[in-house]
Write a protein that holds these residues in place. Structure first.
Motif, short mmCIF file in Angstrom:
data_model
loop_
_atom_site.label_atom_id
_atom_site.label_comp_id
_atom_site.label_asym_id
_atom_site.label_seq_id
_atom_site.Cartn_x
_atom_site.Cartn_y
_atom_site.Cartn_z
N TRP A 109 0.81 -1.21 0.00
CA TRP A 109 0.00 0.00 0.00
C TRP A 109 0.85 1.27 0.00
O TRP A 109 0.49 2.26 -0.63
N PHE A 158 2.41 5.62 -6.32
CA PHE A 158 1.72 5.62 -7.61
C PHE A 158 0.71 6.76 -7.67
O PHE A 158 0.67 7.54 -8.62
N MET A 159 -0.09 6.87 -6.62
CA MET A 159 -1.11 7.94 -6.59
C MET A 159 -0.46 9.32 -6.63
O MET A 159 -0.96 10.23 -7.27
N LEU A 185 0.27 10.36 -9.99
CA LEU A 185 -0.90 10.68 -10.83
C LEU A 185 -1.26 12.15 -10.76
O LEU A 185 -2.14 12.61 -11.49
N PHE A 243 -5.23 13.76 -7.36
CA PHE A 243 -5.42 12.57 -6.54
C PHE A 243 -5.12 12.80 -5.06
O PHE A 243 -5.07 11.86 -4.28
N LEU A 252 -6.87 14.08 -2.51
CA LEU A 252 -7.88 13.59 -1.56
C LEU A 252 -7.80 12.07 -1.42
O LEU A 252 -7.80 11.53 -0.33
N THR A 276 -6.19 7.40 1.73
CA THR A 276 -5.53 6.10 1.75
C THR A 276 -4.41 6.08 2.80
O THR A 276 -4.29 5.15 3.58
N LYS A 297 -5.72 5.59 6.25
CA LYS A 297 -6.07 4.19 6.54
C LYS A 297 -4.80 3.35 6.80
O LYS A 297 -4.77 2.53 7.72
N ARG A 327 -12.24 -3.03 10.33
CA ARG A 327 -13.02 -2.10 9.49
C ARG A 327 -12.09 -1.24 8.62
O ARG A 327 -12.43 -0.89 7.50
N ARG A 333 -11.64 -1.24 4.18
CA ARG A 333 -11.62 -0.11 3.21
C ARG A 333 -10.48 -0.30 2.21
O ARG A 333 -10.64 -0.05 1.02
N ALA A 346 -10.67 -1.10 -1.90
CA ALA A 346 -9.94 -0.25 -2.83
C ALA A 346 -8.98 -1.09 -3.69
O ALA A 346 -8.71 -0.77 -4.85
N TRP A 389 -10.66 -2.21 -6.73
CA TRP A 389 -10.67 -1.15 -7.73
C TRP A 389 -9.37 -1.19 -8.54
O TRP A 389 -9.38 -1.22 -9.77
N LEU A 390 -8.26 -1.22 -7.80
CA LEU A 390 -6.97 -1.22 -8.46
C LEU A 390 -6.80 -2.45 -9.36
O LEU A 390 -6.30 -2.35 -10.49
N LEU A 434 -16.05 0.18 -6.06
CA LEU A 434 -15.95 1.03 -4.88
C LEU A 434 -17.11 2.01 -4.70
O LEU A 434 -17.53 2.27 -3.57
N HIS A 465 -19.46 4.24 -1.32
CA HIS A 465 -19.16 5.64 -1.05
C HIS A 465 -20.39 6.52 -1.11
O HIS A 465 -21.30 6.28 -1.90
N VAL A 518 -18.55 11.81 -1.90
CA VAL A 518 -17.26 11.20 -2.22
C VAL A 518 -17.21 10.80 -3.69
O VAL A 518 -16.22 11.05 -4.39
C1 1PW Z 1 -5.82 4.71 -9.67
C2 1PW Z 1 -5.29 3.99 -8.48
C3 1PW Z 1 -6.13 4.10 -7.28
C4 1PW Z 1 -5.99 2.92 -6.36
C5 1PW Z 1 -6.21 3.18 -4.91
C6 1PW Z 1 -7.61 3.42 -4.51
C7 1PW Z 1 -7.78 4.18 -3.23
C8 1PW Z 1 -9.21 4.44 -2.93
C9 1PW Z 1 -9.46 5.57 -2.00
C10 1PW Z 1 -10.74 6.32 -2.28
C11 1PW Z 1 -10.89 7.45 -1.32
C12 1PW Z 1 -12.05 8.35 -1.61
C13 1PW Z 1 -12.35 9.35 -0.50
C14 1PW Z 1 -12.68 8.78 0.84
C15 1PW Z 1 -13.58 7.86 1.07
C16 1PW Z 1 -13.85 7.25 2.44
O1 1PW Z 1 -15.12 7.65 2.88
C17 1PW Z 1 -13.80 5.74 2.27
N1 1PW Z 1 -12.43 5.32 2.19
C18 1PW Z 1 -12.00 4.43 1.28
C19 1PW Z 1 -10.53 4.10 1.29
O2 1PW Z 1 -12.72 3.89 0.48
C20 1PW Z 1 -14.47 4.99 3.38
O3 1PW Z 1 -13.78 5.16 4.60
P1 1PW Z 1 -14.64 5.58 5.88
O4 1PW Z 1 -15.28 6.92 5.58
O5 1PW Z 1 -15.68 4.50 6.08
O6 1PW Z 1 -13.65 5.66 7.01
#
Ligand code: 1PW
Length: 216
Positions: A37, A43-44, A47, A51, A53, A58, A61, A108, A112, A116, A119-120, A148, A152, A156
């Motif tokens: 991670w 990587f992010m 980008l 990216f 936020l 991430t 977490k 928990r 998360r 994610a 998604w990747l 994902l 959300h 978000v």
């Molecule tokens: C292109 C490569 C991307 C790969 C990594 C993906 C990371 C995904 C993170 C998305 C974050 C969006 C904004 C925050 C959302 C949170 O509400 C959510 N967190 C995640 C990691 O999904 C849920 O966490 P929470 O609010 O229940 O503590």
């Protein structure tokens, strides 16, 4: 200034971290998993600022997981399986919302990251099998919609959609991911997808066996 060697995103390190995170006995080693991670954060960062936020969230977490690992119960945070066993036995999982003074549980929080990771996995699979004229922002958005977005809030989802619009092109992505080795690029991406997906599937089984796929 040029980044120091080792500071840039390196897909080999990503693949190595996730493939060594799966022990021969089928346990997921949290240290290696979180290393993976940490590579993904690089990587992010590559980008671009859009990216921000996503990478801040991430990172937060990952930090929560690292605090559990370094905390008084560190021994129990060696593998995903030992963490689940420990938090279940101690009533720390939080099947209902935890009181505010209690830190978010490892279960928990990892859930998360686990979602994610799907998604990747989907996104890299699309990228690795894509044609030259396909748009990276579309691949990313489509993977997000499936893996994902259902978890959300609307807000978000809007913020994430904006980040995708600013996504580097497919060609730039390949440059970030594989730099020199153009002919083998698709193959490198796809072997990475395989190691991510092995780790994802094991985690999914553990969570599903304990009814933990929907922790608040
Ligand atoms: C292109 C490569 C991307 C790969 C990594 C993906 C990371 C995904 C993170 C998305 C974050 C969006 C904004 C925050 C959302 C949170 O509400 C959510 N967190 C995640 C990691 O999904 C849920 O966490 P929470 O609010 O229940 O503590």
């Amino acid at each position: 200034p040029l980044p120091l060697w080792g500071e840039e995103f390196d897909i080999r390190q990503l693949r190595r971290a996730f493939s060594t995170s799966l022990s021969p006995r089928g346990e997921i080693l949290l240290r290696e998993y979180l290393h993976g991670w940490r590579q993904l954060l690089k990587f992010m960062e590559a980008l671009g600022t859009a990216f921000g936020l996503i990478s801040r969230e991430t990172e937060s977490k990952i930090s929560i997981m690292e605090q559990h690992q370094e905390g008084p119960h560190s021994l129990h945070y060696h593998t995903v399986q030992s963490m689940v066993k420990f938090e279940l036995a101690s009533g720390l999982v939080g099947f209902q919302s935890l009181p505010a003074h209690q830190p978010p549980s490892g279960c928990r929080t990892l859930l998360r990251l686990h979602r994610a990771l799907k998604w990747l996995e989907l996104f890299l699979h699309k990228l690795g099998t894509s044609q030259k004229d396909e748009k990276s922002s579309r691949m990313c958005a489509e993977a997000y919609r499936v893996a994902l977005a259902p978890y959300h809030s609307w807000w978000v989802q809007q913020a994430v959609a904006l980040a995708f619009l600013a996504m580097p092109s497919r060609q730039e992505l390949y440059h970030i991911i594989v730099r020199g080795e153009k002919p083998a690029a698709g193959a490198i991406v796809l072997t990475t997808v395989e190691s991510l997906s092995r780790v994802y599937n094991v985690t999914q089984e553990v969570y599903s066996a304990h009814g933990m796929l929907e922790l608040p």
